[in-house]
Scaffold this motif. Sequence first.
Motif, PDB file in Angstrom:
ATOM      1  N   SER A 170       0.882  -1.161   0.000  1.00  0.00           N
ATOM      2  CA  SER A 170       0.000   0.000   0.000  1.00  0.00           C
ATOM      3  C   SER A 170       0.921   1.213   0.000  1.00  0.00           C
ATOM      4  O   SER A 170       1.714   1.396   0.925  1.00  0.00           O
ATOM      5  CB  SER A 170      -0.882  -0.006   1.249  1.00  0.00           C
ATOM      6  OG  SER A 170      -1.642   1.176   1.333  1.00  0.00           O
ATOM      7  N   SER A 185      -2.464   0.557  -4.946  1.00  0.00           N
ATOM      8  CA  SER A 185      -3.188  -0.477  -4.219  1.00  0.00           C
ATOM      9  C   SER A 185      -4.090   0.167  -3.173  1.00  0.00           C
ATOM     10  O   SER A 185      -4.597   1.258  -3.389  1.00  0.00           O
ATOM     11  CB  SER A 185      -2.239  -1.522  -3.631  1.00  0.00           C
ATOM     12  OG  SER A 185      -2.949  -2.729  -3.389  1.00  0.00           O
ATOM     13  N   THR A 186      -4.304  -0.489  -2.048  1.00  0.00           N
ATOM     14  CA  THR A 186      -5.278  -0.014  -1.070  1.00  0.00           C
ATOM     15  C   THR A 186      -4.759   1.187  -0.290  1.00  0.00           C
ATOM     16  O   THR A 186      -3.560   1.443  -0.251  1.00  0.00           O
ATOM     17  CB  THR A 186      -5.639  -1.132  -0.081  1.00  0.00           C
ATOM     18  OG1 THR A 186      -4.447  -1.554   0.586  1.00  0.00           O
ATOM     19  CG2 THR A 186      -6.285  -2.311  -0.786  1.00  0.00           C
ATOM     20  N   GLU A 229      -6.364   5.114   1.802  1.00  0.00           N
ATOM     21  CA  GLU A 229      -7.322   6.207   1.717  1.00  0.00           C
ATOM     22  C   GLU A 229      -6.642   7.512   2.109  1.00  0.00           C
ATOM     23  O   GLU A 229      -5.656   7.508   2.840  1.00  0.00           O
ATOM     24  CB  GLU A 229      -8.501   5.992   2.680  1.00  0.00           C
ATOM     25  CG  GLU A 229      -9.373   4.827   2.336  1.00  0.00           C
ATOM     26  CD  GLU A 229     -10.553   4.678   3.298  1.00  0.00           C
ATOM     27  OE1 GLU A 229     -11.369   3.786   3.019  1.00  0.00           O
ATOM     28  OE2 GLU A 229     -10.664   5.422   4.287  1.00  0.00           O
ATOM     29  N   LYS A 254      -9.495   7.069  -2.572  1.00  0.00           N
ATOM     30  CA  LYS A 254      -9.514   5.697  -2.080  1.00  0.00           C
ATOM     31  C   LYS A 254      -8.881   4.801  -3.144  1.00  0.00           C
ATOM     32  O   LYS A 254      -9.287   4.825  -4.302  1.00  0.00           O
ATOM     33  CB  LYS A 254     -10.943   5.257  -1.791  1.00  0.00           C
ATOM     34  CG  LYS A 254     -11.025   3.891  -1.142  1.00  0.00           C
ATOM     35  CD  LYS A 254     -12.424   3.604  -0.651  1.00  0.00           C
ATOM     36  CE  LYS A 254     -12.414   2.232  -0.028  1.00  0.00           C
ATOM     37  NZ  LYS A 254     -13.028   2.197   1.270  1.00  0.00           N
ATOM     38  N   GLU A 256      -7.530   1.040  -4.739  1.00  0.00           N
ATOM     39  CA  GLU A 256      -8.069  -0.298  -4.947  1.00  0.00           C
ATOM     40  C   GLU A 256      -6.910  -1.268  -5.125  1.00  0.00           C
ATOM     41  O   GLU A 256      -5.912  -0.932  -5.771  1.00  0.00           O
ATOM     42  CB  GLU A 256      -8.949  -0.330  -6.195  1.00  0.00           C
ATOM     43  CG  GLU A 256     -10.169   0.565  -6.097  1.00  0.00           C
ATOM     44  CD  GLU A 256     -10.980   0.557  -7.376  1.00  0.00           C
ATOM     45  OE1 GLU A 256     -10.944  -0.447  -8.118  1.00  0.00           O
ATOM     46  OE2 GLU A 256     -11.635   1.575  -7.636  1.00  0.00           O
ATOM     47  N   LYS A 257      -7.061  -2.448  -4.558  1.00  0.00           N
ATOM     48  CA  LYS A 257      -5.999  -3.451  -4.601  1.00  0.00           C
ATOM     49  C   LYS A 257      -5.498  -3.658  -6.033  1.00  0.00           C
ATOM     50  O   LYS A 257      -6.276  -3.892  -6.951  1.00  0.00           O
ATOM     51  CB  LYS A 257      -6.488  -4.773  -4.023  1.00  0.00           C
ATOM     52  CG  LYS A 257      -5.390  -5.784  -3.896  1.00  0.00           C
ATOM     53  CD  LYS A 257      -5.821  -7.013  -3.158  1.00  0.00           C
ATOM     54  CE  LYS A 257      -4.641  -7.956  -3.133  1.00  0.00           C
ATOM     55  NZ  LYS A 257      -4.524  -8.660  -1.901  1.00  0.00           N
ATOM     56  N   GLU A 260      -4.375  -1.554  -8.129  1.00  0.00           N
ATOM     57  CA  GLU A 260      -4.609  -0.439  -9.050  1.00  0.00           C
ATOM     58  C   GLU A 260      -3.720   0.750  -8.702  1.00  0.00           C
ATOM     59  O   GLU A 260      -3.296   0.913  -7.563  1.00  0.00           O
ATOM     60  CB  GLU A 260      -6.075   0.000  -9.007  1.00  0.00           C
ATOM     61  CG  GLU A 260      -7.052  -1.062  -9.461  1.00  0.00           C
ATOM     62  CD  GLU A 260      -6.922  -1.407 -10.926  1.00  0.00           C
ATOM     63  OE1 GLU A 260      -6.684  -0.488 -11.740  1.00  0.00           O
ATOM     64  OE2 GLU A 260      -7.057  -2.594 -11.266  1.00  0.00           O
TER      65      GLU A 260
END
Length: 172
Positions: free
Chosen positions: A83, A100-101, A103, A117, A119-120, A122
């Motif tokens: 992350s 990835s993840t 926020e 936010k 995304e895994k 991405e």
Amino acid sequence: ILLSKIVPNPTDTTWSQAYTTLNVYITVSIERAEGKTTIATVGKDILEKLQREFFAFDDKSLENIKTAVGNVTKSIEEETTYSIIVGAIVKDILYLVLASTGEVALKRDGNVGVIAKGEKGELIGFSGRLRHDDIIVLQTGDFSEKISFPTLSEYLTEENILTISENITPLV
């Protein structure tokens, strides 16, 4: 710019770091099963690559920051979960790239919301204009899982950055 960092203690399989220099803010969190190379070595290598890639571009545009982070994530071994959040302030614009993840929360005028936010797996970029009293919280995926948005919002009612981080730290 007032700044405070919250980083958990590393373990044999997890490593995190918050890094800042000039107007660049980087959070990295990685996890993987034990391997030939220690997790701290892998993490420090990722952080070093992020710095090299970021500073290779004279123009700190959103697209260039996204390219820099993408170049680094391509080199991360498949068995490593990561992350990464890179934030850069250019004049009064905040550029954010999430790999990835993770926020990014913003407190402005007493209101708190998630402005970005990830995304895994991405690579996502965001940008927006900053205001004088904004509070920005870069949260790796693990951080945002441990501290829910409603809980984070409660802590952000405080105005002092150091007090906020001191109150959140025991939760991590």
